[in-house]
Design a protein around this motif. Structure first.
Motif, PDB file in Angstrom:
ATOM      1  N   THR A   1      44.570 105.497  81.539  1.00  0.00           N
ATOM      2  CA  THR A   1      45.753 104.641  81.422  1.00  0.00           C
ATOM      3  C   THR A   1      46.008 103.894  82.725  1.00  0.00           C
ATOM      4  O   THR A   1      46.114 104.515  83.787  1.00  0.00           O
ATOM      5  CB  THR A   1      47.000 105.476  81.059  1.00  0.00           C
ATOM      6  N   VAL A   2      46.122 102.569  82.634  1.00  0.00           N
ATOM      7  CA  VAL A   2      46.310 101.729  83.812  1.00  0.00           C
ATOM      8  C   VAL A   2      47.575 100.885  83.630  1.00  0.00           C
ATOM      9  O   VAL A   2      47.909 100.462  82.527  1.00  0.00           O
ATOM     10  CB  VAL A   2      45.073 100.827  84.053  1.00  0.00           C
ATOM     11  N   VAL A   3      48.290 100.657  84.745  1.00  0.00           N
ATOM     12  CA  VAL A   3      49.552  99.903  84.730  1.00  0.00           C
ATOM     13  C   VAL A   3      49.389  98.613  85.529  1.00  0.00           C
ATOM     14  O   VAL A   3      48.823  98.610  86.623  1.00  0.00           O
ATOM     15  CB  VAL A   3      50.706 100.745  85.319  1.00  0.00           C
ATOM     16  N   PHE A   4      49.916  97.537  84.968  1.00  0.00           N
ATOM     17  CA  PHE A   4      49.947  96.239  85.640  1.00  0.00           C
ATOM     18  C   PHE A   4      51.386  95.738  85.641  1.00  0.00           C
ATOM     19  O   PHE A   4      52.014  95.634  84.587  1.00  0.00           O
ATOM     20  CB  PHE A   4      49.037  95.243  84.903  1.00  0.00           C
TER      21      PHE A   4
ATOM     22  N   VAL B   1      54.348  96.047  77.312  1.00  0.00           N
ATOM     23  CA  VAL B   1      53.360  95.882  76.245  1.00  0.00           C
ATOM     24  C   VAL B   1      52.321  96.979  76.423  1.00  0.00           C
ATOM     25  O   VAL B   1      51.810  97.178  77.530  1.00  0.00           O
ATOM     26  CB  VAL B   1      52.676  94.503  76.305  1.00  0.00           C
ATOM     27  N   VAL B   2      52.016  97.714  75.370  1.00  0.00           N
ATOM     28  CA  VAL B   2      51.000  98.755  75.412  1.00  0.00           C
ATOM     29  C   VAL B   2      49.732  98.206  74.755  1.00  0.00           C
ATOM     30  O   VAL B   2      49.776  97.725  73.618  1.00  0.00           O
ATOM     31  CB  VAL B   2      51.456 100.041  74.704  1.00  0.00           C
ATOM     32  N   VAL B   3      48.623  98.279  75.481  1.00  0.00           N
ATOM     33  CA  VAL B   3      47.344  97.747  75.012  1.00  0.00           C
ATOM     34  C   VAL B   3      46.377  98.914  74.810  1.00  0.00           C
ATOM     35  O   VAL B   3      46.297  99.811  75.642  1.00  0.00           O
ATOM     36  CB  VAL B   3      46.745  96.766  76.045  1.00  0.00           C
ATOM     37  N   LYS B   4      45.647  98.887  73.705  1.00  0.00           N
ATOM     38  CA  LYS B   4      44.596  99.873  73.456  1.00  0.00           C
ATOM     39  C   LYS B   4      43.251  99.156  73.431  1.00  0.00           C
ATOM     40  O   LYS B   4      43.072  98.192  72.689  1.00  0.00           O
ATOM     41  CB  LYS B   4      44.825 100.596  72.131  1.00  0.00           C
ATOM     42  N   VAL B   5      42.331  99.625  74.265  1.00  0.00           N
ATOM     43  CA  VAL B   5      40.990  99.047  74.335  1.00  0.00           C
ATOM     44  C   VAL B   5      39.999 100.108  73.864  1.00  0.00           C
ATOM     45  O   VAL B   5      39.988 101.226  74.386  1.00  0.00           O
ATOM     46  CB  VAL B   5      40.639  98.592  75.768  1.00  0.00           C
ATOM     47  N   VAL B   6      39.186  99.756  72.876  1.00  0.00           N
ATOM     48  CA  VAL B   6      38.194 100.678  72.338  1.00  0.00           C
ATOM     49  C   VAL B   6      36.812 100.176  72.732  1.00  0.00           C
ATOM     50  O   VAL B   6      36.412  99.068  72.361  1.00  0.00           O
ATOM     51  CB  VAL B   6      38.299 100.788  70.805  1.00  0.00           C
ATOM     52  N   LYS B   7      36.109 101.000  73.517  1.00  0.00           N
ATOM     53  CA  LYS B   7      34.766 100.641  73.972  1.00  0.00           C
ATOM     54  C   LYS B   7      33.743 101.540  73.285  1.00  0.00           C
ATOM     55  O   LYS B   7      33.940 102.752  73.183  1.00  0.00           O
ATOM     56  CB  LYS B   7      34.640 100.836  75.495  1.00  0.00           C
ATOM     57  N   ASP B   8      32.660 100.941  72.811  1.00  0.00           N
ATOM     58  CA  ASP B   8      31.509 101.740  72.402  1.00  0.00           C
ATOM     59  C   ASP B   8      30.299 101.224  73.165  1.00  0.00           C
ATOM     60  O   ASP B   8      30.434 100.450  74.113  1.00  0.00           O
ATOM     61  CB  ASP B   8      31.311 101.729  70.884  1.00  0.00           C
ATOM     62  N   ALA B   9      29.145 101.633  72.780  1.00  0.00           N
ATOM     63  CA  ALA B   9      27.951 101.318  73.573  1.00  0.00           C
ATOM     64  C   ALA B   9      27.691  99.818  73.686  1.00  0.00           C
ATOM     65  O   ALA B   9      27.157  99.344  74.684  1.00  0.00           O
ATOM     66  CB  ALA B   9      26.731 102.019  72.975  1.00  0.00           C
ATOM     67  N   HIS B  10      28.088  99.044  72.669  1.00  0.00           N
ATOM     68  CA  HIS B  10      27.704  97.634  72.660  1.00  0.00           C
ATOM     69  C   HIS B  10      28.871  96.675  72.486  1.00  0.00           C
ATOM     70  O   HIS B  10      28.748  95.496  72.814  1.00  0.00           O
ATOM     71  CB  HIS B  10      26.686  97.378  71.537  1.00  0.00           C
ATOM     72  N   THR B  11      29.996  97.127  71.970  1.00  0.00           N
ATOM     73  CA  THR B  11      31.107  96.217  71.682  1.00  0.00           C
ATOM     74  C   THR B  11      32.410  96.746  72.258  1.00  0.00           C
ATOM     75  O   THR B  11      32.508  97.902  72.672  1.00  0.00           O
ATOM     76  CB  THR B  11      31.278  96.017  70.167  1.00  0.00           C
TER      77      THR B  11
ATOM     78  N   LEU C   1      52.188  87.002  78.096  1.00  0.00           N
ATOM     79  CA  LEU C   1      51.786  88.276  77.487  1.00  0.00           C
ATOM     80  C   LEU C   1      50.267  88.321  77.324  1.00  0.00           C
ATOM     81  O   LEU C   1      49.623  89.306  77.711  1.00  0.00           O
ATOM     82  CB  LEU C   1      52.491  88.444  76.141  1.00  0.00           C
ATOM     83  N   GLN C   2      49.690  87.279  76.760  1.00  0.00           N
ATOM     84  CA  GLN C   2      48.250  87.276  76.513  1.00  0.00           C
ATOM     85  C   GLN C   2      47.459  87.282  77.815  1.00  0.00           C
ATOM     86  O   GLN C   2      46.404  87.926  77.895  1.00  0.00           O
ATOM     87  CB  GLN C   2      47.875  86.067  75.659  1.00  0.00           C
ATOM     88  N   ALA C   3      47.965  86.600  78.841  1.00  0.00           N
ATOM     89  CA  ALA C   3      47.280  86.617  80.139  1.00  0.00           C
ATOM     90  C   ALA C   3      47.310  88.021  80.743  1.00  0.00           C
ATOM     91  O   ALA C   3      46.322  88.484  81.324  1.00  0.00           O
ATOM     92  CB  ALA C   3      47.933  85.617  81.080  1.00  0.00           C
ATOM     93  N   SER C   4      48.438  88.726  80.597  1.00  0.00           N
ATOM     94  CA  SER C   4      48.551  90.096  81.119  1.00  0.00           C
ATOM     95  C   SER C   4      47.618  91.040  80.366  1.00  0.00           C
ATOM     96  O   SER C   4      46.965  91.904  80.962  1.00  0.00           O
ATOM     97  CB  SER C   4      50.000  90.585  81.018  1.00  0.00           C
ATOM     98  N   VAL C   5      47.548  90.877  79.045  1.00  0.00           N
ATOM     99  CA  VAL C   5      46.631  91.694  78.246  1.00  0.00           C
ATOM    100  C   VAL C   5      45.187  91.429  78.675  1.00  0.00           C
ATOM    101  O   VAL C   5      44.377  92.360  78.816  1.00  0.00           O
ATOM    102  CB  VAL C   5      46.815  91.416  76.735  1.00  0.00           C
ATOM    103  N   SER C   6      44.843  90.171  78.927  1.00  0.00           N
ATOM    104  CA  SER C   6      43.489  89.825  79.385  1.00  0.00           C
ATOM    105  C   SER C   6      43.162  90.529  80.699  1.00  0.00           C
ATOM    106  O   SER C   6      42.061  91.067  80.875  1.00  0.00           O
ATOM    107  CB  SER C   6      43.365  88.310  79.569  1.00  0.00           C
ATOM    108  N   ARG C   7      44.108  90.515  81.624  1.00  0.00           N
ATOM    109  CA  ARG C   7      43.878  91.163  82.928  1.00  0.00           C
ATOM    110  C   ARG C   7      43.625  92.656  82.746  1.00  0.00           C
ATOM    111  O   ARG C   7      42.747  93.230  83.404  1.00  0.00           O
ATOM    112  CB  ARG C   7      45.083  90.934  83.845  1.00  0.00           C
ATOM    113  N   LEU C   8      44.397  93.288  81.885  1.00  0.00           N
ATOM    114  CA  LEU C   8      44.219  94.730  81.654  1.00  0.00           C
ATOM    115  C   LEU C   8      42.863  95.022  81.016  1.00  0.00           C
ATOM    116  O   LEU C   8      42.177  95.974  81.408  1.00  0.00           O
ATOM    117  CB  LEU C   8      45.354  95.253  80.777  1.00  0.00           C
TER     118      LEU C   8
END
Length: 468
Positions: free
Chosen positions: A224-227, A270-280, A238-245
């Protein structure tokens, strides 16, 4: 410009030059005068006693001025006292016509390049409910209710503090996160992150939560990271902040999995969830959720406070290690010469020098419930199953050794004078004895202790009282 304003004749007029002073100036003169006026020519705002009041482009006449400053008409027992918000700060009265009130600056223009990440990756939802983001129930469990209420108190204490309150009013007028002063950043980060530290608060000799140095991105947990941002209620910001995160998570985390980012502007989050897998990689996020209540609020509850408290309540694998760090537990054990035996570091479920029948977790948990906080942490060092039992209880907030377990009905005195905005009552347990405790108010004739936080070089004191 001030001709015709009915105000004390001995008031100070302090005209600021934006090139020399911050707004409002920290160099304002010290005086016993009832009023001090400050004119911010950069933002066209008229300040009274360091708080924003009027727009210089539409100053009120005498009658509206007095009504806005005192909350009363000129013929209603005028006593030269200020209007105040519900947290006790000098503030423009609610009845002030909107055309005369100060205006917030427009949000910063966002360059298209700052939106590239947001627009190029797959977004699976842009107004997702937190319960869907975390795959949890909409209904809060008892511990979540406690953590939400405690975060409401912490936020209310920041808003009630005279120095912090003035800075919060100023943060609303900043349109670029890079323009925040170090003190403003520290206050914002404290409010955003306090729910992610181990929920254990005591005298600083026994529990100390270190405030990190200012960074653009700060990891409050492994995932979990805070900006600290501004103007999250603006779509482009909002979208620029999400991009930075997303960029930060992508650059700093290689392992596949789910990660969370928090864009925080004090007034919204704004709470952002990022899902990473091996390729996407894909992402989703909540809408901009109101975080701090209005300074004229009737309730301390906001969607943003609930969201961050629930996010902080998630199971954290490193929680026990962090508890050992903030409580300096192993150091205290070494002083008392009671360090756990070799092998009690969870490498073995049952230490070789301790013999007991294979009891189920439920029985170890019953034993743990009777232990005071210090012994509970030591208990967690014995074995994996003991640590598991200890962590069930250590996920509840602990204040001076009292475990907060429930929110009782709000007492009448907390509903008076807007006290419930910054103070709450909790049902707490210590050992096997239950107590009512108040957090946020110092009461006379009641045992009271203080929880001190060092925020940006300044102190925030939260009172803790045992009521019975």
């Amino acid at each position: 410009m001030l001709d015709g304003l009915k105000s004390p004749s001995d008031c100070l007029l302090w005209i600021e030059n934006g090139d020399e002073f911050e707004s409002p100036s920290l160099k304002r003169p010290s005086s016993a005068c009832l009023y001090s006026y400050e004119i911010d020519l950069d933002r066209n705002i008229f300040h009274i006693d360091g708080f924003p009041f009027f727009s210089l482009e539409c100053l009120p006449d005498d009658e509206v001025f007095i009504q806005s400053v005192t909350g009363r008409l000129p013929d209603e027992n005028y006593d030269e006292s200020f209007s105040a918000d519900h947290y006790g700060h000098t503030a423009c009265a609610l009845q002030c016509p909107p055309e005369h009130k100060y205006k917030k600056p427009a949000p910063q223009t966002v360059d298209d390049s700052e939106l590239a990440t947001y627009q190029s990756l797959r977004c699976t939802g842009s107004q997702v409910a937190l319960s869907d983001l975390l795959a949890i129930s909409d209904i809060l469990c008892q511990n979540e209710h406690v953590r939400v209420s405690l975060l409401e108190v912490m936020v209310g204490q920041c808003m009630r503090n005279s120095d912090f309150g003035r800075e919060l009013y100023e943060i609303e007028l900043v349109n670029d996160h890079k323009q925040l002063t170090d003190k403003q950043w520290s206050i914002a980060f404290f409010m955003a992150s306090i729910t992610f530290v181990p929920q254990m608060f005591d005298d600083m000799m026994f529990v100390y939560h270190r405030m990190p140095e200012r960074k653009e991105f700060t990891w409050v947990r492994e995932d979990t990271v805070v900006f600290i941002a501004t103007y999250l209620n603006d779509k482009s910001c909002l979208q620029a902040s999400v991009s930075r995160l997303i960029n930060t998570i992508s650059e700093q985390k290689d392992n596949p999995g789910s990660y969370f980012g928090i864009a925080f502007s004090v007034y919204h989050c704004v709470v952002v969830k990022v899902v990473k897998d091996a390729h996407t990689m894909s992402f989703s996020h909540t809408d901009a959720l109101q975080f701090t209540p209005s300074f004229y609020a009737e309730t301390p509850s906001t969607p943003g406070i609930t969201a961050l408290a629930r996010l902080g309540h998630r199971i954290e694998p490193a929680l026990f290690k962090r508890i050992l760090e903030v409580s300096k537990h192993l150091w205290h054990l070494s002083i008392e010469k009671t360090l756990p035996a070799q092998g009690a570091d969870s490498s073995h479920d049952v230490p070789h020098n301790i013999i007991y029948p294979p009891l189920p977790l439920e029985l170890w948990l019953e034993i743990a419930r009777y232990l005071p906080r210090f012994d509970l942490i030591t208990f967690g060092l014995v074995s994996k199953i003991c640590r598991e039992a200890a962590l069930v209880l250590l996920r509840y907030p602990h204040i001076y050794g009292y475990r907060l377990v429930a929110i009782p009905k709000i007492p009448k005195y907390l509903r008076e004078r807007h006290r419930s905005l910054h103070t709450a009552r909790f049902s707490a347990v210590r050992g096997d004895i239950f107590y009512d405790v108040d957090i946020g108010m110092e009461w006379k004739n009641i045992t009271s202790k203080m929880i001190d936080f060092k925020v940006g070089g300044h102190w925030l004191t939260v009172h803790f009282s045992i009521c019975g």
